[in-house]
Design an enzyme around this catalytic site. Structure first.
Site, PDB file in Angstrom:
ATOM      1  CG  PHE A  77     -55.286   7.854  28.510  1.00 33.36           C
ATOM      2  CD1 PHE A  77     -54.783   8.606  27.416  1.00 33.36           C
ATOM      3  CD2 PHE A  77     -56.528   7.356  27.992  1.00 33.36           C
ATOM      4  CE1 PHE A  77     -54.989   8.620  26.214  1.00 33.36           C
ATOM      5  CE2 PHE A  77     -57.042   7.673  26.913  1.00 33.36           C
ATOM      6  CZ  PHE A  77     -56.288   8.453  25.920  1.00 33.36           C
TER       7      PHE A  77
ATOM      8  N   GLY B 205     -52.033   3.603  20.131  1.00 31.01           N
ATOM      9  CA  GLY B 205     -52.776   4.889  19.346  1.00 31.01           C
ATOM     10  C   GLY B 205     -51.701   5.694  19.201  1.00 31.01           C
TER      11      GLY B 205
ATOM     12  CB  ALA C  78     -41.417   7.295  20.176  1.00 33.91           C
TER      13      ALA C  78
ATOM     14  CG  ASN D  31     -45.867  11.136  11.665  1.00 30.60           C
ATOM     15  OD1 ASN D  31     -46.591  12.129  11.557  1.00 30.60           O
ATOM     16  ND2 ASN D  31     -45.755  10.205  10.646  1.00 30.60           N
TER      17      ASN D  31
ATOM     18  CB  THR E  35     -47.885  10.647  14.988  1.00 33.79           C
ATOM     19  OG1 THR E  35     -46.604  10.885  14.703  1.00 33.79           O
ATOM     20  CG2 THR E  35     -48.561   9.868  13.806  1.00 33.79           C
TER      21      THR E  35
ATOM     22  CD  GLN F 265     -49.886  10.701  21.307  1.00 34.25           C
ATOM     23  OE1 GLN F 265     -49.451  10.892  22.444  1.00 34.25           O
ATOM     24  NE2 GLN F 265     -50.599  10.177  20.925  1.00 34.25           N
TER      25      GLN F 265
ATOM     26  CE  LYS G 256     -34.841  17.372  24.947  1.00 32.52           C
ATOM     27  NZ  LYS G 256     -34.980  19.109  25.502  1.00 32.52           N
TER      28      LYS G 256
ATOM     29  CD  GLU H  75     -46.663  10.726  29.911  1.00 31.06           C
ATOM     30  OE1 GLU H  75     -47.418  10.129  30.654  1.00 31.06           O
ATOM     31  OE2 GLU H  75     -45.542  10.467  29.488  1.00 31.06           O
TER      32      GLU H  75
END
Length: 826
Positions: free
Chosen positions: A263, A496, A539, A714, A717, A721, A784, A788
């Protein structure tokens, strides 16, 4: 887009600089694994305890270290008495290095060492020594027993942020992630507006609190330092280590195959890393130092507390003409990081008069640095709560107010958006959440003992790309069903977020292989350097370098089998031909040049023939001469016939190469697109809360978030997030707050029993909508960042829902029941 192969490197490398929009191969490949909700490929290793984290490695002769922390907020070390400690059974040595030990962590992406030197104390909890022992228990006992004598200057320390606001100073714009900006005449615009508000919001310091504590296992092989460490950005952290210890970069190797969250707190190196390296060198043995939970909270990084002024001016219809967002944050003396709260304020809403101004207060508290969505996470609390207050003042639906202030282009830079999906996010989120059922009148819905209310907020976060490299190797592997596998190499980390999984999907799609035919090698600086995990760009950046390496392999294979890159198809371990080649503009020019050259050669041939006749050259010699001049040197390679839809085994073709493998690299760099287009991810947050009519207890009942983050790699995932970001918002709104004692600087709630974060009982049903979007300006994958974005605006939606429930506006977070009790409606 500048796209070229490097001729200077022995290994073929596809490079791309994002200077213009690009198409994506994902739209053309037959495999459609990208985007699918594939379960994490490393999931079974994690849940079975087989995924090795830094503290779980064990080397022969390994010993254990525990940091010793300062017990004053400001002053100097006079003496360290280690005699009693070294008499404890199992204790080997008390290691001190006042010059090279680091006083605090480093910021993400920096290439220089963090501030070094620990003789002078700047905050309570600052690491000053390390006790090394044969066992962790002995080291812990020794650390507690170490006697340190100080010259205590705590009475001169700055421990009260609010009291020190008058001493705020200008920030260092050159090293920050945002800049001061003024357009038009904001103060006059505010005065002249038909409707205006001018408010101040306060947010507290917060702790990153990753599940895995900071840890480093250091050992030396000759003059080379190898460290198993918990860091998010390995390439830059490696440079920080080298700079701190005066080593060449190639003498440092960092390994972080799995990282248990960060984080932002693990973007740069922390004090335990240098202490472990120095201790290992002095003892000639591997040294493992794991920070305790209190040390993680006291001596790594925090999100800065902030004071934010939001002033908005508009006409009676809510059309904004003036937007002011000025803030003050805090940090250690000599540090340049400031909380960039207005990053998205620059472009979120319209307004010809604009002002963003940053100031900072020097405090003797733990380092301020990046915490998930630095800037937006707390900046949009102020912005979006103020927008809600403005909507109420205007008697306009909060969603409609935002719709009316949708800018056609970035109002701060006068450049277009690459894409902007805020309206789509608001509309889809509102429909799913049931926003139209909202009663705008506060304290109008009582269900049993609970006042109920709903609120919303916009979410936005700038998108960026970082320089990253990767290598992809195709190699024969008889253990695989198709006889081949792809190996991906980059020092990118997985904290993670699912890096192992999404990179596997990218590779599988572009090379036409199943998921289980991809081997991912991450988290080791001996591999090609990546931007690392941070800033919601890992990513996209690392994924793009993998994409380009795969594209280079496709082109090399096409050349091998006599196809064009746009006609080669890789499917299920087979090479096929698809479609017909469409000549590019460059190829058309080259072809035209060839025609001209052919005409010139024909004319030259006639001249040579005439000359040959004149000098009596024989016909046979003349023919031989012409053949040498005009016929190419054709290599003796295998011929491939695709005329009857024939396909060839990829494994067989790779088997024809030396060592039965083929490798290529990819490199992505940001370019003109980042300057010419405003790139951002957008979202909309909706929350329903209940406030107990007697106790003031606050419960979040449900949340809906709709987010647009380009192509989703994905869905599982990405959704995960977003869940995490929205849960962060619950913590930020209702409970998270670092409490420093204003007398001695001690961090009062330095563990997870006292520093409250949301647990299962605090988290309601959360629904996430991933809004479809395609952005050709971001990178060749059109992706993108989204992780966050999902925290941005979440706390504001909850705060706005609390106002709707009980009619109480709290501008000092977190919103706890004591701030509501004396104002609750009857």
């Amino acid at each position: 887009m500048a796209l070229f192969n490097s001729g200077a490197q022995s290994e073929p490398t596809k490079k791309m600089t994002m200077n213009e929009p690009v198409e994506s191969l994902f739209d053309k490949v037959p495999s459609k694994l990208v985007g699918q909700p594939i379960t994490r490929v490393d999931g079974s290793l994690k849940v079975s305890g087989q995924a090795p984290y830094s503290a779980e490695f064990h080397l022969e002769g390994q010993v254990y270290g525990v940091l010793v922390s300062a017990t004053i907020a400001k002053g100097k070390i006079k003496h360290i008495d280690s005699r009693a400690v070294e008499a404890i059974p199992g204790v080997i040595k008390v290691v001190t290095d006042p010059k090279h030990f680091v006083r605090n962590s480093q910021q993400g992406g920096a290439t220089k060492s963090p501030t070094q030197g620990v003789t002078e104390i700047f905050y309570h909890g600052q690491p000053i020594a390390a006790v090394i022992a044969e066992t962790f228990e002995a080291a812990t006992e020794g650390a507690k027993a170490l006697k340190v004598t100080y010259k205590d200057e705590t009475e001169d320390a700055v421990l009260d942020f609010e009291a020190a606001l008058s001493d705020a100073h200008a920030i260092d714009e050159a090293t920050g992630s945002d800049k001061n900006q003024t357009q038009g005449d904001p103060e006059q615009g505010l005065t002249d507006s038909e409707v205006s508000l001018d408010l101040v919001y306060h947010t507290p310091s917060q702790s990153n609190s990753p599940m895995e504590p900071h840890a480093t296992l250091a050992h030396w092989e000759g003059d080379k330092l190898i460290m198993y460490t918990s860091n998010q950005m390995l390439a830059s952290s490696k440079q920080q280590i080298a700079d701190a210890l005066g080593l060449d970069n190639d003498k440092v190797q960092l390994i972080a195959r799995y990282v248990g969250g960060g984080f932002g707190s693990k973007l740069g190196i922390a004090p335990e890393s240098i202490a472990a390296a120095i201790s290992a060198k002095e003892l000639g043995r591997p040294v493992l130092i794991v920070m305790t939970r209190p040390q993680v909270m006291e001596a790594t990084v925090r999100r800065s507390n902030t004071r934010q002024r939001i002033a908005i001016g508009c006409d009676k219809d809510g059309i904004i003409n003036t937007f002011i967002h000025n803030s003050i944050s805090s940090n250690l003396p000599g540090e340049s990081f400031f909380e960039p709260v207005a990053l998205s304020t620059h472009f979120l809403y319209r307004g010809e008069n604009r002002q963003v101004e940053y100031q900072m207060v020097d405090t003797n508290q733990v380092l301020s640095g990046s915490m998930r969505a630095p800037g937006e996470a707390v900046g949009q609390i102020a912005v979006e709560c103020a927008m809600d207050e403005l909507a109420i003042k205007l008697n306009i639906d909060p969603l409609e107010l935002r719709r009316r202030n949708e800018p056609e282009q970035d109002p701060s830079q006068d450049i277009p958006f690459s894409t902007r999906s805020l309206i789509a996010c608001m509309e889809q989120g509102a429909e799913k959440f049931g926003w139209n059922e909202r009663n705008p009148k506060p304290a109008s819905r009582l269900e049993g003992d609970w006042w109920m209310g709903i609120g919303m907020a916009a979410a936005a976060r700038g998108n960026s790309l970082g320089t990253s490299e990767a290598r992809v190797i195709l190699q024969v592997d008889s253990s695989k069903e198709l006889g081949i596998k792809a190996v991906v190499e980059t020092d990118m980390t997985d904290i993670g977020t699912g890096s192992y999984t999404v990179f596997t999907q990218i590779t599988a799609d572009l090379l036409g292989l199943p998921i289980d035919h991809i081997e991912m090698k991450l988290g080791d600086t001996s591999l090609p350097p990546a931007v690392g995990s941070g800033g919601s760009k890992g990513a996209s950046s690392s994924g793009s370098s993998i994409y380009l390496a795969c594209q280079q392999l496709r082109e090399m294979l096409a050349d091998k089998v006599g196809l064009y890159p746009d006609t080669i198809q890789l499917r299920a371990g087979q090479i096929e031909k698809v479609g017909e080649h469409e000549a590019t503009s460059t190829e058309a020019i080259i072809e035209a040049g060839k025609d001209i050259a052919t005409d010139l050669v024909d004319k030259a041939t006639d001249v040579v023939d005439n000359l040959a006749e004149k000098i009596g050259l024989s016909a046979s010699n003349q023919k031989s001469f012409q053949q040498e001049r005009s016929e190419p040197n054709v290599s003796q390679q295998k011929s491939y016939d695709f005329s009857n839809f024939q396909s060839y085994s990829l494994a067989d073709i790779i088997g024809e190469y030396d060592e039965k493998k083929l490798s290529a690299k990819g490199e992505i760099k940001p370019g003109k697109n980042a300057k010419n287009y405003r790139q951002a991810s957008f979202g909309a947050q909706f929350a329903e809360v209940g406030v107990h009519r007697v106790t003031g207890e606050i419960r979040v009942k449900r949340m809906t978030g709709a987010f647009a983050g380009g192509r989703i790699l994905n869905h599982k995932t990405a959704t995960s997030q977003c869940y995490g970001g929205m849960v962060f918002g619950i913590g930020s709104a209702l409970m998270e707050e670092i409490i420093h004692d204003k007398h001695d600087g001690r961090l009062c709630n330095h563990d997870l029993s006292e520093y409250h974060i949301p647990v299962n009982a605090d988290v309601p049903q959360i629904e996430v909508i991933l809004v479809e979007e395609d952005d050709r300006y971001t990178n060749p994958m059109h992706t993108k960042g989204i992780g966050e974005t999902s925290i941005s605006g979440a706390a504001a939606a909850i705060a706005n829902a609390i106002y709707n429930a009980v009619g109480i506006r709290v501008r000092e977070l977190p919103i706890t029941l004591d701030k509501l009790l004396d104002q609750l409606p009857e």
